[in-house]
Design a protein around this motif. Structure first.
Motif, PDB file in Angstrom:
ATOM      1  N   PHE A   1      13.636   5.767   6.045  1.00 57.96           N
ATOM      2  CA  PHE A   1      14.712   4.830   6.364  1.00 57.96           C
ATOM      3  C   PHE A   1      14.522   4.192   7.738  1.00 57.96           C
ATOM      4  N   ILE A   2      13.966   4.942   8.686  1.00 58.63           N
ATOM      5  CA  ILE A   2      13.671   4.366   9.995  1.00 58.63           C
ATOM      6  C   ILE A   2      12.646   3.244   9.852  1.00 58.63           C
ATOM      7  N   SER A   3      11.625   3.481   9.033  1.00 57.70           N
ATOM      8  CA  SER A   3      10.616   2.453   8.794  1.00 57.70           C
ATOM      9  C   SER A   3      11.248   1.205   8.187  1.00 57.70           C
ATOM     10  N   TYR A   4      12.156   1.408   7.236  1.00 61.44           N
ATOM     11  CA  TYR A   4      12.835   0.270   6.603  1.00 61.44           C
ATOM     12  C   TYR A   4      13.700  -0.489   7.609  1.00 61.44           C
ATOM     13  N   LEU A   5      14.450   0.261   8.429  1.00 61.53           N
ATOM     14  CA  LEU A   5      15.344  -0.362   9.395  1.00 61.53           C
ATOM     15  C   LEU A   5      14.580  -1.116  10.483  1.00 61.53           C
ATOM     16  N   LEU A   6      13.415  -0.612  10.859  1.00 62.28           N
ATOM     17  CA  LEU A   6      12.590  -1.319  11.844  1.00 62.28           C
ATOM     18  C   LEU A   6      12.229  -2.714  11.334  1.00 62.28           C
ATOM     19  N   GLY A   7      11.917  -2.783  10.049  1.00 57.89           N
ATOM     20  CA  GLY A   7      11.596  -4.072   9.453  1.00 57.89           C
ATOM     21  C   GLY A   7      12.792  -5.007   9.448  1.00 57.89           C
ATOM     22  N   ILE A   8      13.977  -4.476   9.144  1.00 60.00           N
ATOM     23  CA  ILE A   8      15.197  -5.283   9.136  1.00 60.00           C
ATOM     24  C   ILE A   8      15.484  -5.835  10.531  1.00 60.00           C
ATOM     25  N   VAL A   9      15.432  -4.960  11.539  1.00 61.06           N
ATOM     26  CA  VAL A   9      15.692  -5.382  12.914  1.00 61.06           C
ATOM     27  C   VAL A   9      14.669  -6.432  13.350  1.00 61.06           C
ATOM     28  N   GLY A  10      13.410  -6.216  12.985  1.00 61.06           N
ATOM     29  CA  GLY A  10      12.368  -7.170  13.334  1.00 61.06           C
ATOM     30  C   GLY A  10      12.589  -8.536  12.710  1.00 61.06           C
TER      31      GLY A  10
ATOM     32  N   LYS B   1       8.341  -5.227  13.012  1.00 64.23           N
ATOM     33  CA  LYS B   1       7.867  -5.393  11.633  1.00 64.23           C
ATOM     34  C   LYS B   1       6.425  -4.937  11.482  1.00 64.23           C
ATOM     35  N   ASN B   2       5.670  -5.057  12.575  1.00 64.23           N
ATOM     36  CA  ASN B   2       4.246  -4.715  12.521  1.00 64.23           C
ATOM     37  C   ASN B   2       3.982  -3.217  12.582  1.00 64.23           C
ATOM     38  N   ILE B   3       5.026  -2.413  12.834  1.00 57.95           N
ATOM     39  CA  ILE B   3       4.862  -0.958  12.813  1.00 57.95           C
ATOM     40  C   ILE B   3       5.674  -0.341  11.686  1.00 57.95           C
ATOM     41  N   SER B   4       6.137  -1.178  10.786  1.00 56.48           N
ATOM     42  CA  SER B   4       6.901  -0.698   9.634  1.00 56.48           C
ATOM     43  C   SER B   4       6.090  -0.915   8.363  1.00 56.48           C
ATOM     44  N   PRO B   5       5.513   0.149   7.798  1.00 49.20           N
ATOM     45  CA  PRO B   5       4.726  -0.003   6.564  1.00 49.20           C
ATOM     46  C   PRO B   5       5.522  -0.625   5.425  1.00 49.20           C
ATOM     47  N   ILE B   6       6.800  -0.281   5.329  1.00 51.22           N
ATOM     48  CA  ILE B   6       7.623  -0.830   4.254  1.00 51.22           C
ATOM     49  C   ILE B   6       7.808  -2.334   4.423  1.00 51.22           C
ATOM     50  N   ALA B   7       8.007  -2.778   5.660  1.00 48.03           N
ATOM     51  CA  ALA B   7       8.177  -4.211   5.917  1.00 48.03           C
ATOM     52  C   ALA B   7       6.883  -4.971   5.657  1.00 48.03           C
ATOM     53  N   LEU B   8       5.768  -4.419   6.081  1.00 50.25           N
ATOM     54  CA  LEU B   8       4.482  -5.097   5.914  1.00 50.25           C
ATOM     55  C   LEU B   8       4.074  -5.196   4.446  1.00 50.25           C
TER      56      LEU B   8
ATOM     57  N   GLY C   1      -0.634 -12.774  -0.484  1.00 52.05           N
ATOM     58  CA  GLY C   1      -1.757 -12.139  -1.176  1.00 52.05           C
ATOM     59  C   GLY C   1      -2.163 -10.814  -0.549  1.00 52.05           C
ATOM     60  N   TRP C   2      -3.356 -10.357  -0.882  1.00 52.27           N
ATOM     61  CA  TRP C   2      -3.844  -9.075  -0.382  1.00 52.27           C
ATOM     62  C   TRP C   2      -3.946  -9.089   1.141  1.00 52.27           C
ATOM     63  N   ASN C   3      -3.465  -8.008   1.756  1.00 51.89           N
ATOM     64  CA  ASN C   3      -3.602  -7.842   3.206  1.00 51.89           C
ATOM     65  C   ASN C   3      -4.605  -6.719   3.444  1.00 51.89           C
ATOM     66  N   MET C   4      -5.887  -7.089   3.458  1.00 54.55           N
ATOM     67  CA  MET C   4      -6.932  -6.077   3.555  1.00 54.55           C
ATOM     68  C   MET C   4      -6.896  -5.350   4.889  1.00 54.55           C
ATOM     69  N   GLY C   5      -6.472  -6.055   5.948  1.00 53.17           N
ATOM     70  CA  GLY C   5      -6.353  -5.406   7.247  1.00 53.17           C
ATOM     71  C   GLY C   5      -5.351  -4.266   7.203  1.00 53.17           C
ATOM     72  N   LEU C   6      -4.210  -4.517   6.571  1.00 53.24           N
ATOM     73  CA  LEU C   6      -3.181  -3.486   6.433  1.00 53.24           C
ATOM     74  C   LEU C   6      -3.695  -2.306   5.618  1.00 53.24           C
TER      75      LEU C   6
END
Length: 269
Positions: free
Chosen positions: A202-211, A221-228, A238-243
């Motif tokens: 949930f912290i990961s999700y909320l980081l994306g929301i705040v971002g 957003k760049n440290i939230s796997p769920i947001a990315l 499309g595919w984010n190969m870096g991620l």
């Protein structure tokens, strides 16, 4: 193979429940999609959403990706929330793997087996990864089938298959990452604590929301796997190969860390 079989035997019921639940929820929500062809609903989705505050659109990820009147766009919108549940399942699965014998009082049975700690944790990692593959593959196939069923000729079948493959392919590595986080937690905890696992998701999700809501915090957003790995973003970019590479590398480090800690851990027999 002993550990592999034991873990599958112990977790098959839980795996079945989570898989069936996700498939049923996807089916129920996608069954609503045909109503989007209604003229009034179509107008609301295409024009009236523009009148809503931009922050609200960002919070619900309605400002990016394909339209909600397309089957893939509608799927992406509902699946962003179901993916949170999938992430919770993944981290909870890993969180209990290395500590449940201590919690259940069955640690003596485990160490009566003629295998080292290294082989125990390796067997558990392989077992949980295979469970995750099974869970995600069934969900993927069901999602493709349901989306095609309710498509009604709006999109080409190939386009739906390609789009959903991108979504599930990218998000699988996020699930592996959360699984590895769970393993790391399990390596030093004294008992199963799923509250911590759910909190991290949930912290990961909320980081994306705040971002999304605050430009000055957009880096979150760049440290939230769920947001990315949001489905709408994947469909749009499309595919984010870096991620994917970062998630694989981070997962390997976490699994390795869990193995090193567990090998030196004082177990409560």
């Amino acid at each position: 193979m002993t550990i592999f079989k034991i873990e599958w035997q112990n977790n098959k019921k839980n795996l079945l429940i989570w898989t069936c639940a996700l498939v049923v929820i996807v089916t129920v929500f996608m069954s609503i999609f045909p109503s989007m062809e209604n003229t009034g609903m179509n107008e609301m989705m295409t024009t009236k959403l523009e009148t809503l505050p931009q922050n609200m659109l960002k919070a619900f990820h309605l400002n990016t990706g394909p339209s909600l009147v397309e089957p893939t766009g509608f799927f992406a919108y509902i699946f962003q929330y179901l993916f949170i549940a999938a992430s919770i399942f993944s981290i909870m699965l890993g969180n209990k793997m290395l500590v449940k014998e201590e919690t259940d009082g069955t640690i003596e049975f485990l160490y009566a087996q003629p295998i080292s700690r290294k082989k125990i944790i390796f067997g558990k990692i392989v077992a949980t990864l295979s469970m995750l593959v099974c869970f995600w593959s069934v969900t993927y196939l069901a999602s493709v089938g349901v989306t095609l069923f309710f498509n009604d000729g709006i999109l080409e079948r190939k386009d739906i298959l390609v789009s959903l493959t991108k979504v599930f392919g990218t998000e699988f590595f996020v699930l592996v990452f959360f699984l590895s986080v769970g393993f790391l937690l399990s390596s030093f905890l004294k008992q199963v604590n799923q509250g911590i696992s759910m909190g991290l998701v949930f912290i990961s999700y909320l980081l994306g929301i705040v971002g999304d809501l605050e430009d000055k915090f957009s880096y979150l957003k760049n440290i939230s796997p769920i947001a990315l790995a949001n489905p709408a973003i994947i469909l749009e970019e499309g595919w984010n190969m870096g991620l994917i590479v970062i998630l694989i590398g981070a997962s390997l480090l976490l699994f390795t860390g869990a193995m090193l800690i567990y090998q030196r851990k004082d177990l409560e027999v």
